[in-house]
Scaffold this motif. Structure first.
Motif, short mmCIF file in Angstrom:
data_model
loop_
_atom_site.label_atom_id
_atom_site.label_comp_id
_atom_site.label_asym_id
_atom_site.label_seq_id
_atom_site.Cartn_x
_atom_site.Cartn_y
_atom_site.Cartn_z
N ALA A 10 23.74 8.83 -7.04
CA ALA A 10 24.05 8.45 -5.69
C ALA A 10 23.35 7.01 -5.44
N VAL A 11 22.07 6.62 -6.08
CA VAL A 11 21.77 5.21 -5.89
C VAL A 11 21.28 4.93 -7.39
N PRO A 12 21.97 4.36 -8.26
CA PRO A 12 21.67 4.08 -9.44
C PRO A 12 20.39 3.11 -9.76
N GLU A 13 20.54 1.90 -8.95
CA GLU A 13 19.70 0.88 -9.02
C GLU A 13 18.23 1.56 -8.68
N PHE A 14 18.43 1.99 -7.59
CA PHE A 14 17.04 2.68 -6.75
C PHE A 14 16.33 3.70 -7.84
N ALA A 15 17.15 4.52 -8.41
CA ALA A 15 16.67 5.33 -9.25
C ALA A 15 15.98 4.99 -10.42
N ALA A 16 16.67 3.73 -11.01
CA ALA A 16 16.14 3.29 -12.31
C ALA A 16 14.97 2.65 -12.17
N GLU A 121 13.06 14.26 -1.33
CA GLU A 121 12.77 13.09 -1.02
C GLU A 121 12.47 12.14 -2.23
N VAL A 122 12.83 10.82 -2.23
CA VAL A 122 12.49 9.88 -3.24
C VAL A 122 11.91 8.63 -2.44
N VAL A 123 10.89 8.22 -2.77
CA VAL A 123 10.18 7.12 -2.12
C VAL A 123 9.66 5.96 -3.11
N PHE A 124 10.05 4.69 -2.90
CA PHE A 124 9.59 3.61 -3.48
C PHE A 124 8.86 2.87 -2.51
N ALA A 129 9.86 -10.24 -2.64
CA ALA A 129 9.54 -11.18 -3.91
C ALA A 129 8.51 -12.07 -3.35
N ASP A 130 8.47 -12.43 -2.11
CA ASP A 130 7.45 -13.58 -1.90
C ASP A 130 6.08 -12.94 -1.50
N ALA A 131 6.18 -11.65 -1.78
CA ALA A 131 4.84 -10.86 -1.45
C ALA A 131 4.06 -10.81 -0.16
N THR A 132 5.03 -11.16 0.80
CA THR A 132 4.30 -11.14 2.29
C THR A 132 4.78 -9.91 3.00
N LYS A 133 5.49 -9.24 2.79
CA LYS A 133 5.81 -7.86 3.15
C LYS A 133 5.75 -6.63 2.37
N LEU A 134 5.34 -5.35 2.87
CA LEU A 134 5.54 -4.19 2.28
C LEU A 134 7.00 -3.59 2.22
N VAL A 135 7.36 -3.21 1.49
CA VAL A 135 8.64 -2.61 1.56
C VAL A 135 8.66 -1.13 1.30
N ILE A 136 9.26 -0.43 1.88
CA ILE A 136 9.37 1.29 1.70
C ILE A 136 10.85 1.36 1.79
N GLU A 137 11.23 2.10 0.49
CA GLU A 137 12.66 2.75 0.32
C GLU A 137 12.77 4.08 0.26
N VAL A 138 13.25 4.73 1.09
CA VAL A 138 13.42 6.34 1.28
C VAL A 138 14.85 6.75 1.11
N TRP A 139 14.80 7.77 -0.14
CA TRP A 139 16.15 8.15 -0.47
C TRP A 139 16.06 9.89 -0.07
N THR A 140 16.97 10.36 0.71
CA THR A 140 17.19 11.81 0.82
C THR A 140 18.77 12.30 0.50
N PRO A 141 18.85 13.35 0.18
CA PRO A 141 20.49 13.82 0.01
C PRO A 141 21.07 13.70 1.08
N ARG A 142 20.46 13.92 2.42
CA ARG A 142 21.59 13.82 3.73
C ARG A 142 21.47 12.59 4.07
#
Length: 151
Positions: A10-16, A121-124, A129-142
């Motif tokens: 479903a999300v190969p780059e995220f999963a990697a 659920e999978v969370v990164f 890149a400039d380290a100024t913000k927190l990034v939260i990525e969430v994947w769910t099957p639905r």
């Protein structure tokens, strides 16, 4: 049932990225639920094999008993500090939540039971890149993949 291979498809780059963080160190942390509903945190080894996320529990271990009673779990990657003076060099961390499914004895000489993960659920969590913000990525099957940035 969602196996790790489904996330990769479903999300190969995220999963990697998530897998790289989990594979970087041997020991992870798993949360299970005790009989009274309280959380239990345990150290664990987990691996991705043949499209499955799998982990084990030694015979008579409390975490295995927890998972038989209530299969819900949350698995956290090793936490590593950002490189000194280079916060943008932090690889981030990752979490996987789901339900454990007992599949038989562990492979090898150890005495225990093996579980495969049915992933909810999978969370990164990382930095821009400039380290100024927190990034939260969430994947769910639905819900698929969602991204949030926080200052």
């Amino acid at each position: 049932m969602t196996a790790w291979k489904d996330v990769e498809e479903a999300v190969p780059e995220f999963a990697a990225r998530v897998r790289k963080i989990f594979d970087a160190h041997k020991h992870k942390t798993i949360a299970t639920l005790r009989a009274d509903g309280a959380p239990r945190i345990s150290g664990i080894e987990a691996e991705f094999v043949d499209g499955e996320l799998r982990f084990g529990s030694m015979t008579h271990a409390r975490k295995g008993a927890d998972l038989h009673r209530d299969p819900r779990f949350a698995l956290h990657s090793p936490s590593v500090d950002p490189p000194e003076g280079n916060p943008a060099g932090w690889a981030g961390d990752a979490k996987i939540a789901g339900r454990a499914r007992a599949v038989g004895p562990v492979d090898g000489e150890a005495d225990g039971e093996q579980f495969h993960a049915d992933i909810d659920e999978v969370v990164f969590t990382g930095l821009t890149a400039d380290a100024t913000k927190l990034v939260i990525e969430v994947w769910t099957p639905r819900g698929g993949l969602r991204r949030v940035e926080r200052a």
